[in-house]
Design an enzyme around this catalytic site. Structure first.
Site, PDB file in Angstrom:
ATOM      1  N   LYS A  19       0.813  -1.217   0.000  1.00 40.53           N
ATOM      2  CA  LYS A  19       0.000   0.000   0.000  1.00 40.53           C
ATOM      3  C   LYS A  19       0.852   1.275   0.000  1.00 40.53           C
ATOM      4  CE  LYS A  19      -2.658   0.120   3.543  1.00 40.53           C
ATOM      5  NZ  LYS A  19      -1.994   1.133   4.388  1.00 40.53           N
ATOM      6  N   ARG A  93     -10.570   2.771   8.850  1.00 47.18           N
ATOM      7  CA  ARG A  93     -10.470   1.330   9.063  1.00 47.18           C
ATOM      8  C   ARG A  93     -11.746   0.726   9.643  1.00 47.18           C
ATOM      9  NH1 ARG A  93      -4.292   0.628  11.420  1.00 47.18           N
ATOM     10  NH2 ARG A  93      -3.251   0.610   9.395  1.00 47.18           N
ATOM     11  N   ARG A 127      10.955  -8.124   5.606  1.00 47.41           N
ATOM     12  CA  ARG A 127      10.871  -6.666   5.653  1.00 47.41           C
ATOM     13  C   ARG A 127      11.818  -6.079   6.694  1.00 47.41           C
ATOM     14  NH1 ARG A 127       5.225  -3.416   6.507  1.00 47.41           N
ATOM     15  NH2 ARG A 127       5.336  -4.292   8.603  1.00 47.41           N
ATOM     16  N   ARG A 160      10.975  -5.060  12.546  1.00 53.00           N
ATOM     17  CA  ARG A 160       9.988  -4.733  13.558  1.00 53.00           C
ATOM     18  C   ARG A 160       9.589  -5.954  14.378  1.00 53.00           C
ATOM     19  NH1 ARG A 160       5.471  -1.073  10.619  1.00 53.00           N
ATOM     20  NH2 ARG A 160       4.212  -2.577  11.771  1.00 53.00           N
ATOM     21  N   ARG A 171      -2.375  -9.949  13.150  1.00 52.46           N
ATOM     22  CA  ARG A 171      -2.682  -8.633  12.568  1.00 52.46           C
ATOM     23  C   ARG A 171      -3.543  -8.765  11.317  1.00 52.46           C
ATOM     24  NH1 ARG A 171       2.698  -6.208  11.112  1.00 52.46           N
ATOM     25  NH2 ARG A 171       1.543  -4.311  10.611  1.00 52.46           N
TER      26      ARG A 171
END
Length: 225
Positions: A19, A93, A127, A160, A171
């Site tokens: 995104k 959201r 990532r 992270r 998530r």
């Protein structure tokens, strides 16, 4: 580059769907101001505001940000943007957030990135992030020029805590549960457009073509597409 009319868009997609990358390309190609909930949250976290500390606690636990907190942070940014075309990334959201947004302005189109959860899990475990700026790299398809270092500052990259497989799964399920009603909300309004795929570089041309039709009189920023 100047748009001939005000255009407001929302982009949706689960964490790790690409995104952020697509949003940046839209902003560069069509001149929309990119409003990222992540950037706004990061500013508050770095400033250690009351909301910022609450947000950090939620992120560390792999939870989504509470509805009222994100609404207060995001909607305050629209007060001086009556004549601005923008792309909202990471908000709304929930249906309540979408309704609150509708009370302030009209959303012209909603871009939904539909990427398989398994693809996202594989992507997120690869990532790496430059935490001060939020720049994201992926060792598979968007690696840094020098392994382990940020392209701009040369500072070390980190992974992270919420990119572990277990946290990612939680998530993604939370995202699906929370945002499916939002997709239905925008679908019922006739403004939802979904793009399905596993690679950002293959999804992007379809997004670009769609927006080119939505903004037929817009002169693109040359060399930015």
């Amino acid at each position: 580059m100047v748009l001939e009319r005000i255009f407001r868009a929302v982009i949706m997609g689960p964490p790790g769907s690409g995104k952020g990358t697509v949003s940046s390309r839209i902003a560069q190609s069509f001149g929309l101001k990119h409003l990222s909930s992540g950037d706004i949250l990061r500013t508050n976290i770095n400033a250690k505001t009351e909301l910022g500390l609450l947000v950090k606690s939620c992120i560390d636990q792999g939870q989504l940000i509470p509805d009222d907190v994100i609404s207060r942070l995001m909607l305050s940014n629209f007060k001086d943007m009556d004549q601005c075309s923008w792309l909202l990334d990471g908000f709304p959201r929930t249906v309540a957030q979408a309704e609150s947004l509708d009370s302030m302005c009209t959303v012209d189109t909603v871009i939904n990135l539909d990427v398989p959860f398994q693809t996202i899990k594989e992507r997120l475990t690869s990532r790496w992030v430059h935490m001060p700026s939020g720049r994201v790299y992926n060792t598979d398809f968007n690696p840094p020029k020098i392994p382990g270092l940020d392209d701009v500052t040369g500072e070390p990259l980190t992974q992270r805590d919420d990119d572990t497989p277990e946290t990612v799964t939680r998530r993604l399920k939370a995202y699906e549960y929370q945002t499916q009603p939002v997709l239905e909300y925008y679908r019922s309004k006739g403004v939802l457009e979904t793009f399905t795929g596993t690679e950002t570089n293959k999804i992007w041309p379809h997004v670009h073509a769609f927006l080119s039709k939505k903004l037929p009189h817009t002169q693109e920023a040359r060399g930015q597409a």
